[in-house]
Scaffold this motif. Sequence first.
Motif, short mmCIF file in Angstrom:
data_model
loop_
_atom_site.label_atom_id
_atom_site.label_comp_id
_atom_site.label_asym_id
_atom_site.label_seq_id
_atom_site.Cartn_x
_atom_site.Cartn_y
_atom_site.Cartn_z
N GLY A 82 17.30 85.47 59.23
CA GLY A 82 16.23 86.40 60.18
C GLY A 82 15.95 87.77 59.91
O GLY A 82 15.15 88.24 60.32
N TYR A 85 12.80 86.42 58.01
CA TYR A 85 11.24 85.27 58.64
C TYR A 85 12.45 84.49 59.97
O TYR A 85 13.84 85.03 59.97
CB TYR A 85 10.73 83.48 58.14
CG TYR A 85 12.76 83.17 57.71
CD1 TYR A 85 12.73 81.76 58.34
CD2 TYR A 85 12.68 82.88 56.56
CE1 TYR A 85 13.49 80.98 58.11
CE2 TYR A 85 13.67 82.07 56.28
CZ TYR A 85 14.39 81.09 57.09
OH TYR A 85 14.95 80.53 57.05
N ARG A 86 11.36 84.57 60.92
CA ARG A 86 12.24 84.81 62.55
C ARG A 86 12.61 83.22 62.31
O ARG A 86 12.10 82.20 62.54
CB ARG A 86 10.54 84.92 63.30
CG ARG A 86 10.28 85.44 63.84
CD ARG A 86 9.37 85.46 64.77
NE ARG A 86 9.87 85.61 66.45
CZ ARG A 86 10.06 85.34 67.61
NH1 ARG A 86 8.39 85.29 67.70
NH2 ARG A 86 10.62 85.05 68.31
N ASP A 88 15.00 82.17 65.23
CA ASP A 88 15.26 82.12 66.59
C ASP A 88 14.23 81.04 66.79
O ASP A 88 13.63 80.75 66.03
CB ASP A 88 14.34 83.19 67.42
CG ASP A 88 13.47 83.85 66.94
OD1 ASP A 88 13.34 84.51 66.31
OD2 ASP A 88 12.86 84.06 68.43
N GLY A 91 10.60 81.55 67.65
CA GLY A 91 10.30 82.22 66.74
C GLY A 91 9.55 80.82 66.07
O GLY A 91 8.50 80.37 65.40
N ASP A 118 7.66 82.80 60.41
CA ASP A 118 6.77 83.49 60.57
C ASP A 118 7.64 84.67 59.77
O ASP A 118 8.92 85.39 60.33
CB ASP A 118 6.39 83.45 62.66
CG ASP A 118 6.07 85.88 62.82
OD1 ASP A 118 6.03 86.19 61.28
OD2 ASP A 118 6.17 85.78 63.39
N ASN A 119 7.02 85.12 58.80
CA ASN A 119 7.82 86.43 57.59
C ASN A 119 7.69 87.68 58.08
O ASN A 119 8.13 88.64 57.22
CB ASN A 119 8.18 86.03 56.51
CG ASN A 119 5.86 86.41 55.97
OD1 ASN A 119 5.28 86.13 56.83
ND2 ASN A 119 5.87 87.05 54.90
N SER A 120 7.79 87.64 59.31
CA SER A 120 6.77 89.25 59.70
C SER A 120 7.77 90.08 59.54
O SER A 120 8.34 91.52 59.71
CB SER A 120 6.76 89.38 61.19
OG SER A 120 7.28 89.32 61.44
N PRO A 121 9.50 89.59 59.71
CA PRO A 121 10.81 90.51 60.54
C PRO A 121 11.05 90.88 58.36
O PRO A 121 11.26 91.70 58.07
CB PRO A 121 11.83 89.96 60.08
CG PRO A 121 11.61 88.46 61.02
CD PRO A 121 10.32 88.25 60.85
#
Length: 393
Positions: A82, A85-86, A88, A91, A118-121
């Motif tokens: 996490g 990448y998301r 959860d 996500g 989604d690699n925004s983390p």
Amino acid sequence: MGAEPRPLAALVLTGGGARAAYQVGVLRALTHILPRGHPNPFPIVCGTSAGAINAAALASSATDFHKAVRQLLLVWRNFHAGQVYRADAAGVLATGLRWLTALLLGGLGQQNPVALLDNSPLGKLLREHLYLEGIQEAIDAGALQALAVTASGYTSGESVTFFQGAPSLQGWRRARRLGVATRIGPEHLLASSALPFIFQATKIHREFFGDGSMRQIAPVSPALHLGADKVLIVGVSRQLAEQPERVRSEGYPSLAQIAGHALNSIFLDSLEADIERLQRINRTVRLIPAEQLARNEVQLKVVDTLIIRPTEELDSIAARFAHTLPTAVRGLLRGIGARGRGGSTLTSYLLFEKDYCQALIDLGYRDTMAKREDVAAFVGVHGEPAQIDQEEG
């Protein structure tokens, strides 16, 4: 006459998603080979994909090599998917399942997802915890000559090496690859580590860039352009001593198997070819008398190389720890066929979980200590290894 200048050593860290934990084990071993307080042994640091992030972390603390490695260890020993990448359920549903649906239906119009995950983390992690201003501070202090990060342009098809270094360094252009002087920021690291199809590309100036291992036909080249006389290369794949065993296929390869094979081709084949090319050039140059090289103004030189790579298959290690991935990610991977031996290759790139990362760190440490004499000679130290810090060891 003054003393001969010391050869400039470069560290080349290749790509590979979560496999880059192996590099941290190699670096940990280096801190146990180098005497405490020894200056940064690698004035030139080059990284691609996840190796670019490790390279940037080293460069930003190049004034204290041991501290830089301790910081990397702290992150990799406590990683969770996490943070990259998301992972959860919401996500994964928002990206992974929509990506698969778009694939099956031939697209979702303007709602097409751009990546599987989604690699925004990861962007948040880099901006909050990586002190990139330290790169210039290390250059100004003389502890670092250059940091290089390579990414692949999706429009131009070029392999672009972004580098931050001493003012005397110049950019370069070769067929399908070039070096550009710039100030390295989180966007360069996100671009370089954007695994194709899996993570979204990053826009830098006018172009979107993805993982630097794509189109990187000469992974060692940036280090040489930046002035390296010798290069330590850390790979993330085991070198096969013999032809692999051919087993009968029981069914058509899954999407995960094909994706894993494609990633291996991107990350591994160009490095092997570049190492072979460098070794051939070294053999050729050694056959030519030095005076003849000088007389004909030949720019080639012998480049001392040392390669450290896993002695075990990382796919097999990933298979042992696949169950530690978050439930939603395991479900997504099962949906594309990442189960058992056939799907463990893709899993090995995405398994940012601390048990798997620790296993790779331990392997990197053992493999490097097994070459302790060669490594010590390469970095120019002799005698007893450094004492192990209790907090780090």
